[in-house]
Design a protein around this motif. Structure first.
Motif, PDB file in Angstrom:
ATOM      1  N   MET A  17      -0.449  -3.421  -9.233  1.00  0.00           N
ATOM      2  CA  MET A  17       0.188  -2.289  -9.912  1.00  0.00           C
ATOM      3  C   MET A  17      -0.544  -1.958 -11.209  1.00  0.00           C
ATOM      4  SD  MET A  17       3.076  -0.819  -8.927  1.00  0.00           S
ATOM      5  CE  MET A  17       4.239  -0.624 -10.287  1.00  0.00           C
ATOM      6  N   ASN A  18      -0.781  -2.983 -12.012  1.00  0.00           N
ATOM      7  CA  ASN A  18      -1.431  -2.751 -13.302  1.00  0.00           C
ATOM      8  C   ASN A  18      -2.817  -2.158 -13.125  1.00  0.00           C
ATOM      9  OD1 ASN A  18       0.252  -3.504 -15.553  1.00  0.00           O
ATOM     10  ND2 ASN A  18       0.242  -5.559 -14.715  1.00  0.00           N
ATOM     11  N   LEU A  19      -3.611  -2.733 -12.208  1.00  0.00           N
ATOM     12  CA  LEU A  19      -4.975  -2.239 -12.035  1.00  0.00           C
ATOM     13  C   LEU A  19      -4.974  -0.808 -11.495  1.00  0.00           C
ATOM     14  CD1 LEU A  19      -6.834  -5.408 -10.661  1.00  0.00           C
ATOM     15  CD2 LEU A  19      -6.766  -4.539 -13.007  1.00  0.00           C
ATOM     16  N   CYS A  20      -4.051  -0.532 -10.566  1.00  0.00           N
ATOM     17  CA  CYS A  20      -4.046   0.814  -9.969  1.00  0.00           C
ATOM     18  C   CYS A  20      -3.522   1.868 -10.940  1.00  0.00           C
ATOM     19  CB  CYS A  20      -3.236   0.829  -8.677  1.00  0.00           C
ATOM     20  SG  CYS A  20      -4.108  -0.005  -7.350  1.00  0.00           S
ATOM     21  N   ILE A  21      -2.515   1.514 -11.722  1.00  0.00           N
ATOM     22  CA  ILE A  21      -1.996   2.495 -12.687  1.00  0.00           C
ATOM     23  C   ILE A  21      -3.061   2.779 -13.748  1.00  0.00           C
ATOM     24  CG2 ILE A  21      -0.264   2.892 -14.492  1.00  0.00           C
ATOM     25  CD1 ILE A  21       1.775   1.604 -12.633  1.00  0.00           C
ATOM     26  N   LEU A  51       0.793  -1.226   0.000  1.00  0.00           N
ATOM     27  CA  LEU A  51       0.000   0.000   0.000  1.00  0.00           C
ATOM     28  C   LEU A  51       0.830   1.283   0.000  1.00  0.00           C
ATOM     29  CD1 LEU A  51      -3.063  -0.643   2.312  1.00  0.00           C
ATOM     30  CD2 LEU A  51      -3.065  -0.179  -0.143  1.00  0.00           C
ATOM     31  N   SER A  52       1.892   1.312   0.831  1.00  0.00           N
ATOM     32  CA  SER A  52       2.627   2.570   0.935  1.00  0.00           C
ATOM     33  C   SER A  52       3.333   2.874  -0.385  1.00  0.00           C
ATOM     34  CB  SER A  52       3.607   2.542   2.096  1.00  0.00           C
ATOM     35  OG  SER A  52       4.495   1.480   1.919  1.00  0.00           O
ATOM     36  N   MET A  53       3.839   1.808  -1.024  1.00  0.00           N
ATOM     37  CA  MET A  53       4.481   2.011  -2.327  1.00  0.00           C
ATOM     38  C   MET A  53       3.447   2.524  -3.341  1.00  0.00           C
ATOM     39  SD  MET A  53       4.958   0.427  -5.510  1.00  0.00           S
ATOM     40  CE  MET A  53       4.406  -1.233  -5.211  1.00  0.00           C
ATOM     41  N   LEU A  54       2.266   1.911  -3.325  1.00  0.00           N
ATOM     42  CA  LEU A  54       1.212   2.342  -4.254  1.00  0.00           C
ATOM     43  C   LEU A  54       0.851   3.797  -4.037  1.00  0.00           C
ATOM     44  CD1 LEU A  54      -1.439  -0.510  -4.367  1.00  0.00           C
ATOM     45  CD2 LEU A  54      -0.144   0.443  -6.275  1.00  0.00           C
ATOM     46  N   ARG A  55       0.723   4.166  -2.755  1.00  0.00           N
ATOM     47  CA  ARG A  55       0.352   5.554  -2.444  1.00  0.00           C
ATOM     48  C   ARG A  55       1.450   6.508  -2.883  1.00  0.00           C
ATOM     49  NH1 ARG A  55      -2.486   3.486   2.691  1.00  0.00           N
ATOM     50  NH2 ARG A  55      -4.648   3.493   1.959  1.00  0.00           N
ATOM     51  N   ARG A  56       2.696   6.029  -2.804  1.00  0.00           N
ATOM     52  CA  ARG A  56       3.815   6.885  -3.191  1.00  0.00           C
ATOM     53  C   ARG A  56       3.844   7.112  -4.707  1.00  0.00           C
ATOM     54  NH1 ARG A  56       8.647   4.503  -2.425  1.00  0.00           N
ATOM     55  NH2 ARG A  56       7.753   3.300  -0.731  1.00  0.00           N
ATOM     56  N   ILE A  57       3.476   6.101  -5.464  1.00  0.00           N
ATOM     57  CA  ILE A  57       3.607   6.277  -6.911  1.00  0.00           C
ATOM     58  C   ILE A  57       2.362   6.875  -7.564  1.00  0.00           C
ATOM     59  CG2 ILE A  57       5.314   4.402  -7.128  1.00  0.00           C
ATOM     60  CD1 ILE A  57       3.043   2.820  -8.560  1.00  0.00           C
ATOM     61  N   THR A  66     -10.800   8.522  -6.633  1.00  0.00           N
ATOM     62  CA  THR A  66     -10.487   7.510  -5.623  1.00  0.00           C
ATOM     63  C   THR A  66     -10.291   6.143  -6.258  1.00  0.00           C
ATOM     64  OG1 THR A  66     -12.071   8.688  -4.236  1.00  0.00           O
ATOM     65  CG2 THR A  66     -11.228   6.615  -3.377  1.00  0.00           C
ATOM     66  N   ILE A  67      -9.346   5.399  -5.704  1.00  0.00           N
ATOM     67  CA  ILE A  67      -9.205   3.983  -6.043  1.00  0.00           C
ATOM     68  C   ILE A  67      -9.492   3.211  -4.756  1.00  0.00           C
ATOM     69  CG2 ILE A  67      -7.669   2.170  -6.879  1.00  0.00           C
ATOM     70  CD1 ILE A  67      -5.923   4.361  -8.156  1.00  0.00           C
ATOM     71  N   ASP A  68     -10.531   2.386  -4.778  1.00  0.00           N
ATOM     72  CA  ASP A  68     -10.863   1.570  -3.604  1.00  0.00           C
ATOM     73  C   ASP A  68     -10.364   0.163  -3.826  1.00  0.00           C
ATOM     74  OD1 ASP A  68     -12.337   3.462  -2.093  1.00  0.00           O
ATOM     75  OD2 ASP A  68     -13.971   3.259  -3.552  1.00  0.00           O
ATOM     76  N   ARG A 118      -0.611   9.832  -8.012  1.00  0.00           N
ATOM     77  CA  ARG A 118      -0.682  11.290  -7.866  1.00  0.00           C
ATOM     78  C   ARG A 118      -1.333  11.645  -6.528  1.00  0.00           C
ATOM     79  NH1 ARG A 118      -3.491  10.997 -12.910  1.00  0.00           N
ATOM     80  NH2 ARG A 118      -5.424  11.652 -11.892  1.00  0.00           N
ATOM     81  N   ASP A 119      -1.006  12.836  -6.019  1.00  0.00           N
ATOM     82  CA  ASP A 119      -1.596  13.258  -4.747  1.00  0.00           C
ATOM     83  C   ASP A 119      -3.107  13.393  -4.855  1.00  0.00           C
ATOM     84  OD1 ASP A 119       0.882  13.262  -3.690  1.00  0.00           O
ATOM     85  OD2 ASP A 119       1.158  15.448  -3.736  1.00  0.00           O
ATOM     86  N   SER A 120      -3.593  13.703  -6.051  1.00  0.00           N
ATOM     87  CA  SER A 120      -5.034  13.924  -6.217  1.00  0.00           C
ATOM     88  C   SER A 120      -5.813  12.610  -6.336  1.00  0.00           C
ATOM     89  CB  SER A 120      -5.272  14.781  -7.460  1.00  0.00           C
ATOM     90  OG  SER A 120      -4.635  14.179  -8.573  1.00  0.00           O
ATOM     91  N   VAL A 121      -5.111  11.498  -6.289  1.00  0.00           N
ATOM     92  CA  VAL A 121      -5.782  10.196  -6.349  1.00  0.00           C
ATOM     93  C   VAL A 121      -5.639   9.523  -4.990  1.00  0.00           C
ATOM     94  CG1 VAL A 121      -5.773   7.899  -7.404  1.00  0.00           C
ATOM     95  CG2 VAL A 121      -5.377   9.923  -8.820  1.00  0.00           C
ATOM     96  N   GLU A 122      -6.795   9.286  -4.350  1.00  0.00           N
ATOM     97  CA  GLU A 122      -6.750   8.686  -3.023  1.00  0.00           C
ATOM     98  C   GLU A 122      -6.913   7.173  -3.134  1.00  0.00           C
ATOM     99  OE1 GLU A 122      -9.650  10.280  -0.214  1.00  0.00           O
ATOM    100  OE2 GLU A 122      -9.323   8.392   0.872  1.00  0.00           O
ATOM    101  N   ILE A 123      -6.103   6.448  -2.381  1.00  0.00           N
ATOM    102  CA  ILE A 123      -6.246   4.984  -2.388  1.00  0.00           C
ATOM    103  C   ILE A 123      -6.820   4.544  -1.053  1.00  0.00           C
ATOM    104  CG2 ILE A 123      -5.029   2.769  -2.519  1.00  0.00           C
ATOM    105  CD1 ILE A 123      -3.116   3.931  -4.441  1.00  0.00           C
ATOM    106  N   SER A 124      -7.997   3.929  -1.073  1.00  0.00           N
ATOM    107  CA  SER A 124      -8.565   3.415   0.172  1.00  0.00           C
ATOM    108  C   SER A 124      -8.458   1.899   0.203  1.00  0.00           C
ATOM    109  CB  SER A 124     -10.021   3.864   0.309  1.00  0.00           C
ATOM    110  OG  SER A 124     -10.838   3.095  -0.537  1.00  0.00           O
ATOM    111  N   TRP A 125      -8.434   1.360   1.393  1.00  0.00           N
ATOM    112  CA  TRP A 125      -8.217  -0.085   1.563  1.00  0.00           C
ATOM    113  C   TRP A 125      -9.199  -0.640   2.588  1.00  0.00           C
ATOM    114  CZ3 TRP A 125      -7.321  -4.814   0.723  1.00  0.00           C
ATOM    115  CH2 TRP A 125      -6.749  -5.708   1.641  1.00  0.00           C
ATOM    116  N   THR A 126     -10.004  -1.592   2.185  1.00  0.00           N
ATOM    117  CA  THR A 126     -10.976  -2.225   3.076  1.00  0.00           C
ATOM    118  C   THR A 126     -10.770  -3.736   3.065  1.00  0.00           C
ATOM    119  OG1 THR A 126     -12.491  -0.527   2.264  1.00  0.00           O
ATOM    120  CG2 THR A 126     -13.424  -2.215   3.696  1.00  0.00           C
ATOM    121  N   PRO A 127     -10.010  -4.251   4.063  1.00  0.00           N
ATOM    122  CA  PRO A 127      -9.741  -5.689   4.060  1.00  0.00           C
ATOM    123  C   PRO A 127     -10.935  -6.491   4.569  1.00  0.00           C
ATOM    124  CG  PRO A 127      -8.652  -4.635   5.927  1.00  0.00           C
ATOM    125  CD  PRO A 127      -9.321  -3.532   5.156  1.00  0.00           C
ATOM    126  N   ALA A 128     -11.077  -7.699   4.062  1.00  0.00           N
ATOM    127  CA  ALA A 128     -12.065  -8.619   4.625  1.00  0.00           C
ATOM    128  C   ALA A 128     -11.655  -8.903   6.065  1.00  0.00           C
ATOM    129  CB  ALA A 128     -12.078  -9.907   3.815  1.00  0.00           C
TER     130      ALA A 128
END
Ligand code: ADP
Length: 264
Positions: A130-134, A94-100, A145-147, A102-112
């Motif tokens: 990586m592919n899906l998020c990019i 997650l932290s790597m994803l958030r780093r790569i 937002t990317i959930d 843009r700041d204007s794209v928020e990544i949220s995470w909801t684990p089962a």
């Protein structure tokens, strides 16, 4: 059938050719990204050079995406799947994803609530995410937002669209990984081609058209399924289904229940 055979031979030779080059290139890019980060940390935040370095970083990430996709093709035969906990593996990234992103794209995470065990090469999971998020980020104009979420999947998973997977689905428990974005979405024509190798709607240099076909290949290789829903204007949801493995197959130290991170 011949068409399919030719297609897979084509992909195989591309993979082998690219793999050799991509590996070294990818290492070099990794170093580059590291030095860009270092340089940005040393410079004052308000320095005008920060923006230039950020741009260089974005371009290097794009190149890294390309080489990783080519590597994934080359690596196809030597994937080393093992038992992993899905939530835990995602959280590592997650932290790597958030780093790569843009700041204007928020990544949220909801684990089962339960961290399911699946049989997969962790680097393939990283490739998928990586592919899906990019792609999600590319589809978002301005902010969005990317959930990312995991769920216990009930019942049989749906079939991949046009994926030729209309075989009988074995009785098997699945865990669902969902990547949902608030991006531009896709029309039906685009949607029908997205898993084809080299299909891209992006301009030259921005897209290879290999991302989703790689994701699709990984899912199929691991007895999983992929499903996508998309509406122009509202966004896209990719749903991936992984067969769940018995907990007792995990080595003891791995089997300890994990502290659940609160959803962010
Ligand atoms: P690339 O990203 O290099 O174009 P992909 O195989 O990853 O290759 O994606 C193929 C195409 O699918 C993209 O060019 C884009 O048109 C479409 N696509 C993929 N993901 C999304 C998404 N989340 N939202 C909108 N379109 C998408």
């Amino acid at each position: 059938l011949l068409q399919q055979l030719l297609q897979s031979q084509k992909m195989e030779s591309i993979g082998r050719l690219a793999g050799g080059i991509a590996h070294d290139f990818n290492n070099a890019l990794g170093g580059m990204l590291g030095y860009i980060e270092l340089a940005r940390e040393k410079l004052p935040k308000e320095s005008a050079i920060q923006d230039d370095l950020h741009e260089i970083g974005t371009l290097a990430q794009r190149s890294a995406k390309l080489t990783q996709q080519l590597l994934a093709f080359a690596r196809k035969d030597v994937a080393s799947p093992r038992l992993i906990r899905l939530n835990r593996e995602i959280e590592k990234q997650l932290s790597m994803l958030r780093r790569i992103t843009r700041d204007s794209v928020e990544i949220s995470w909801t684990p089962a609530p339960h961290d399911f065990v699946i049989h997969l090469d962790p680097s393939q999971l990283s490739q998928i995410i990586m592919n899906l998020c990019i792609n999600a980020q590319d589809a978002i104009e301005g902010s969005g937002t990317i959930d990312i979420a995991t769920y216990a999947a009930h019942g049989s998973p749906p079939y991949a669209s046009g994926a030729g997977l209309q075989k009988q689905v074995p009785l098997q428990k699945y865990v669902q990984l969902t990547v949902r974005d608030t991006g531009s979405g896709m029309d039906k024509t685009t949607l029908s081609s997205i898993f084809e190798p080299f299909f891209t709607t992006k301009e030259v240099g921005r897209g290879t058209g290999l991302g989703l076909s790689t994701v699709y290949g990984i899912m199929r290789q691991n007895s999983g399924f992929i499903d996508v829903e998309s509406n122009p204007g509202t966004g896209t949801t990719f749903k991936l289904y992984f067969p769940v493995h018995e907990e007792k197959q995990l080595p003891l130290e791995e089997a300890a229940p994990k502290q659940q991170l609160p959803p962010q």
